[in-house]
Design an enzyme around this catalytic site. Structure first.
Site, PDB file in Angstrom:
ATOM      1  N   HIS A  95      -9.701   3.061   5.422  1.00  0.00           N
ATOM      2  CA  HIS A  95     -11.246   3.367   5.350  1.00  0.00           C
ATOM      3  C   HIS A  95     -11.372   3.432   7.096  1.00  0.00           C
ATOM      4  O   HIS A  95     -11.143   2.293   8.020  1.00  0.00           O
ATOM      5  CB  HIS A  95     -11.949   2.054   5.403  1.00  0.00           C
ATOM      6  CG  HIS A  95     -13.133   2.890   4.730  1.00  0.00           C
ATOM      7  ND1 HIS A  95     -13.611   2.444   5.861  1.00  0.00           N
ATOM      8  CD2 HIS A  95     -13.430   3.297   3.498  1.00  0.00           C
ATOM      9  CE1 HIS A  95     -15.575   2.738   5.005  1.00  0.00           C
ATOM     10  NE2 HIS A  95     -15.321   3.062   3.837  1.00  0.00           N
ATOM     11  N   GLU A 167     -13.563  11.586   4.726  1.00  0.00           N
ATOM     12  CA  GLU A 167     -14.663  10.839   5.291  1.00  0.00           C
ATOM     13  C   GLU A 167     -15.304  11.179   6.508  1.00  0.00           C
ATOM     14  O   GLU A 167     -14.586  10.304   7.298  1.00  0.00           O
ATOM     15  CB  GLU A 167     -14.196   9.817   4.942  1.00  0.00           C
ATOM     16  CG  GLU A 167     -14.029   9.223   3.429  1.00  0.00           C
ATOM     17  CD  GLU A 167     -14.642   7.322   2.872  1.00  0.00           C
ATOM     18  OE1 GLU A 167     -16.073   7.069   1.712  1.00  0.00           O
ATOM     19  OE2 GLU A 167     -14.120   6.244   3.659  1.00  0.00           O
TER      20      GLU A 167
END
Length: 255
Positions: A95, A167
């Site tokens: 992430h 993302e």
């Protein structure tokens, strides 16, 4: 046909009361939903509580990170064996918040990917470009580099049963979101990039979109052929909003 997956990343949010209440509300909101897999990733200390609250439902458990090591003198870390033991299946790695705040490299993240695969867990590999990289036209270059860290060390076969979450860093928690067409273009690039190594696995791999996914933009995103679900941040903390996203994925992929 790929089965969509919507996963909630709760980040650093939660309490015993919040976990019990949110999972109970999710169970109500998601009654009858069968066309979309659903997972939640609470903070590690609440995974067991969330698992008990979700018992008997279709809600699966995940985690937000994992250590490279399985045991030993590594203070403050959590191993893949521990996550497996407690019932977490979908493990988020790479992430942008881990890459930025904890200086995690592509190489380290690829090693985490390998550890998860060895333990029979599902890596949710987050990739994506920063705003500066996007403006410089480097989106594809960055995504390819982040995928290649796994491809070149473990081969395309490593992506069998794994999940990729695109993302764009500039869209995470900002309220900005890539347009459906922009997101689709990157998702297609990711799939095509893996297909150069193995077309069959590329066709099967789930590629989620993440980055300010919400109840109002979910349906349009999921209508795109290469967007197979979402990794949801803030909206996953509200049962009604999260359920709308899940149902949008179910409807789009059944159409």
């Amino acid at each position: 046909m790929r089965h969509p997956l919507v996963m909630g990343n709760w980040k650093l949010n939660g309490s015993r009361h919040m976990v019990n209440e949110l999972v109970a509300n999710l169970r109500k909101e998601l009654t009858g939903v069968a066309g979309c897999d659903v997972a939640i990733a609470p903070p590690e200390m609440y995974i067991d509580l969330a698992k008990r609250a979700a018992a008997g439902s279709h809600i699966m458990l995940g985690a937000q990170n994992v250590d490279l090591n399985l045991s030993g003198a590594f203070t403050g870390e959590t191993s893949a064996e521990m996550l497996k033991d407690i019932g977490a299946q979908y493990i988020i790695i790479g992430h942008s918040e881990r890459r930025t705040y904890h200086k995690e490299s592509d190489e380290l993240i690829a090693k985490k990917f390998a550890v998860l695969k060895e333990q029979g867990l599902t890596p949710v590999l987050c990739i994506g470009e920063t705003e500066a990289e996007n403006e410089a036209g480097k989106t594809e270059e960055v995504c390819a580099r982040q995928i290649d860290a796994v491809l070149k060390t473990q081969g395309a076969a490593a992506f069998e049963g794994a999940v990729i979450a695109y993302e764009p860093v500039w869209a995470i928690g900002t309220g900005k979101s890539a347009t459906p067409a922009q997101a689709q273009a990157v998702h297609k690039f990711i799939r095509d990039h893996i297909a150069k190594a193995d077309a069959k696995i590329a066709e099967q791999v789930i590629i989620q979109y993440g980055g300010s996914v919400n109840a109002s933009n979910a349906a349009e995103l999921f209508a795109q052929p290469d967007i197979d679900g979402a990794l949801v941040g803030g909206a996953s903390l509200k049962a009604d909003a999260f359920a709308v996203i899940v149902k949008a994925a179910e409807a789009a992929k059944q159409a």
